[in-house]
Design an enzyme around this catalytic site. Sequence first.
Site, PDB file in Angstrom:
ATOM      1  N   GLU A 114       0.766   5.003 -16.915  1.00 45.33           N
ATOM      2  CA  GLU A 114      -0.260   4.768 -17.914  1.00 45.33           C
ATOM      3  C   GLU A 114      -1.599   5.355 -17.488  1.00 45.33           C
ATOM      4  OE1 GLU A 114      -0.310   0.574 -18.431  1.00 45.33           O
ATOM      5  OE2 GLU A 114       1.820   0.487 -18.905  1.00 45.33           O
ATOM      6  N   CYS A 134       4.574   0.123  -8.270  1.00 47.18           N
ATOM      7  CA  CYS A 134       3.833  -0.159  -7.041  1.00 47.18           C
ATOM      8  C   CYS A 134       4.677  -1.067  -6.162  1.00 47.18           C
ATOM      9  CB  CYS A 134       2.490  -0.820  -7.361  1.00 47.18           C
ATOM     10  SG  CYS A 134       1.448  -1.084  -5.904  1.00 47.18           S
ATOM     11  N   CYS A 138       1.410  -7.429  -5.316  1.00 51.59           N
ATOM     12  CA  CYS A 138       0.314  -8.358  -5.600  1.00 51.59           C
ATOM     13  C   CYS A 138       0.756  -9.286  -6.728  1.00 51.59           C
ATOM     14  CB  CYS A 138      -0.943  -7.591  -5.993  1.00 51.59           C
ATOM     15  SG  CYS A 138      -1.565  -6.517  -4.679  1.00 51.59           S
ATOM     16  N   GLY A 187      -0.113   1.824  -9.177  1.00 50.42           N
ATOM     17  CA  GLY A 187       0.138   2.310  -7.831  1.00 50.42           C
ATOM     18  C   GLY A 187      -1.013   2.109  -6.867  1.00 50.42           C
ATOM     19  N   GLU A 188      -0.712   2.273  -5.584  1.00 45.81           N
ATOM     20  CA  GLU A 188      -1.696   2.227  -4.504  1.00 45.81           C
ATOM     21  C   GLU A 188      -2.008   3.667  -4.091  1.00 45.81           C
ATOM     22  OE1 GLU A 188      -4.187   2.187  -1.787  1.00 45.81           O
ATOM     23  OE2 GLU A 188      -3.742   0.159  -2.489  1.00 45.81           O
ATOM     24  N   SER A 241      -9.734  -3.823  -3.603  1.00 45.86           N
ATOM     25  CA  SER A 241      -9.200  -4.966  -4.351  1.00 45.86           C
ATOM     26  C   SER A 241      -9.169  -6.174  -3.425  1.00 45.86           C
ATOM     27  CB  SER A 241      -7.794  -4.639  -4.872  1.00 45.86           C
ATOM     28  OG  SER A 241      -7.845  -3.560  -5.775  1.00 45.86           O
ATOM     29  N   LEU A 242     -10.226  -6.954  -3.445  1.00 46.00           N
ATOM     30  CA  LEU A 242     -10.357  -8.078  -2.514  1.00 46.00           C
ATOM     31  C   LEU A 242      -9.704  -9.339  -3.071  1.00 46.00           C
ATOM     32  CD1 LEU A 242     -11.586  -8.855   0.214  1.00 46.00           C
ATOM     33  CD2 LEU A 242     -13.664  -9.534  -1.010  1.00 46.00           C
ATOM     34  N   HIS A 243     -10.230  -9.881  -4.154  1.00 46.45           N
ATOM     35  CA  HIS A 243      -9.638 -10.964  -4.946  1.00 46.45           C
ATOM     36  C   HIS A 243      -9.624 -12.335  -4.271  1.00 46.45           C
ATOM     37  CE1 HIS A 243      -8.565  -7.719  -7.543  1.00 46.45           C
ATOM     38  NE2 HIS A 243      -7.711  -7.213  -6.691  1.00 46.45           N
ATOM     39  N   ASN A 327      -6.466 -10.592 -16.808  1.00 45.89           N
ATOM     40  CA  ASN A 327      -5.891 -10.163 -18.080  1.00 45.89           C
ATOM     41  C   ASN A 327      -4.427 -10.596 -18.109  1.00 45.89           C
ATOM     42  OD1 ASN A 327      -5.691  -8.934 -20.571  1.00 45.89           O
ATOM     43  ND2 ASN A 327      -6.713  -7.068 -19.902  1.00 45.89           N
ATOM     44  N   CYS A 370      -3.293  -2.719 -16.877  1.00 41.23           N
ATOM     45  CA  CYS A 370      -2.330  -1.737 -16.393  1.00 41.23           C
ATOM     46  C   CYS A 370      -0.924  -2.326 -16.301  1.00 41.23           C
ATOM     47  CB  CYS A 370      -2.760  -1.242 -15.016  1.00 41.23           C
ATOM     48  SG  CYS A 370      -1.829   0.176 -14.489  1.00 41.23           S
TER      49      CYS A 370
END
Length: 401
Positions: A114, A134, A138, A187-188, A241-243, A327, A370
């Site tokens: 995408e 990926c 996560c 993806g990473e 990307s901490l989160h 999301n 995504c």
Amino acid sequence: MNEVVQTPAIQPLPKSAPTAGKQNLLDLDRAGLEKFFVEVLGEKKFRAHQVMKWIHHRYVTEFDEMTDLGKVLRAKLQEHAEVLVPNIVFDKPSADGTHKWLLAMGVDGKNAIETVYIPDKTRGTLCVSSQVGCGLNCTFCSTATQGFNRNLTTAEIIGQVWIAARHLGNVPHQMRRLTNVVMMGMGEPLMNFDNVVRAMSVMRDDLGYGLANKRVTLSTSGLVPQIDRLSTESDVSLAVSLHAPNDALRETLVPLNKKYPIAELMASCARYLRANKRRESVTFEYTLMKGINDKPEHARELARLMRQFDNAVQAKDSGKVNLIPFNPFPGTRYERSEEAHIRAFQKILLDSNVLTMVRRTRGDDIDAACGQLKGQVMDRTRRQAEFNKTLQAGKGSDAAA
């Protein structure tokens, strides 16, 4: 008087079926294209520059249409090269201007990625994918539910930019509609290092898309050795990307944290900034999920982490926080944080002098998170194929696509 450049008429995209023995020129950056022209075609480097402009400025993929090339060179190109871009499976605009493409990778139609274009008042950002699926798992990511298939080639990565720019009529020297590219799609990126860096080189090349270094952003979940390598091989903006503000929580959201904990990750980000004085900051992405990581204590812990990062870099505002409301997607156990909690979380950070933005959700009507569109379209494609097989086998018509 400024020259008026006509936007090329949109023609059907060519099939992405590679020809054995031919080089896809989209796989090459400027240095690679120059080498190909000199060593394979026996031509001067400036001819490579001409072809690069035809491909990326005028969106021309047929050598016969490159009118400032001689017949002999065009014949050589026909024999040894081709320009293949991804096929568009699904093209979905949103009411708010967001635009999403589902692109087939390869000729079998089994792999798709995408690409999302997000317009704003002063810029237009393209979110680009680097892998089919990926493998980092996560737990809050839709793409992770689809597993990992393969890395994208350089041509498949830069081909996403080519398709979007062509659609937007992004002709150089005219009004720019595509101003930023973020490697934040499926993806990473750092697990596909060489192809991603080569594609970003084309994005930033004046013969390509001419984007400034700071307008190309690579987002990573935190592969520490690759961040260190990136600091010496590219000069793009870095997002992480901490989160979560601590290892215990982050390990449940981003399993990679077990290998590269937060302290190691933050140290590598500090090294990235110190390696080049033109790099001003790292953006830390933080997806807010109801009752998971959106509590006041999480915000205070994150503020301390940002202060420690500033001290490590020895510069104020070295770390910026981008808060992202979750999301939701089908099957997820997470929920989006309530608006009041998002604002309270942001206030704690701002009161602690941490530069903090809240990313507004765009393209809800086209599932712009995504991985969502791929899941919907590919599932329907699978069911349609099963339906067709049922009909062909004469088993009746009680199946539904």
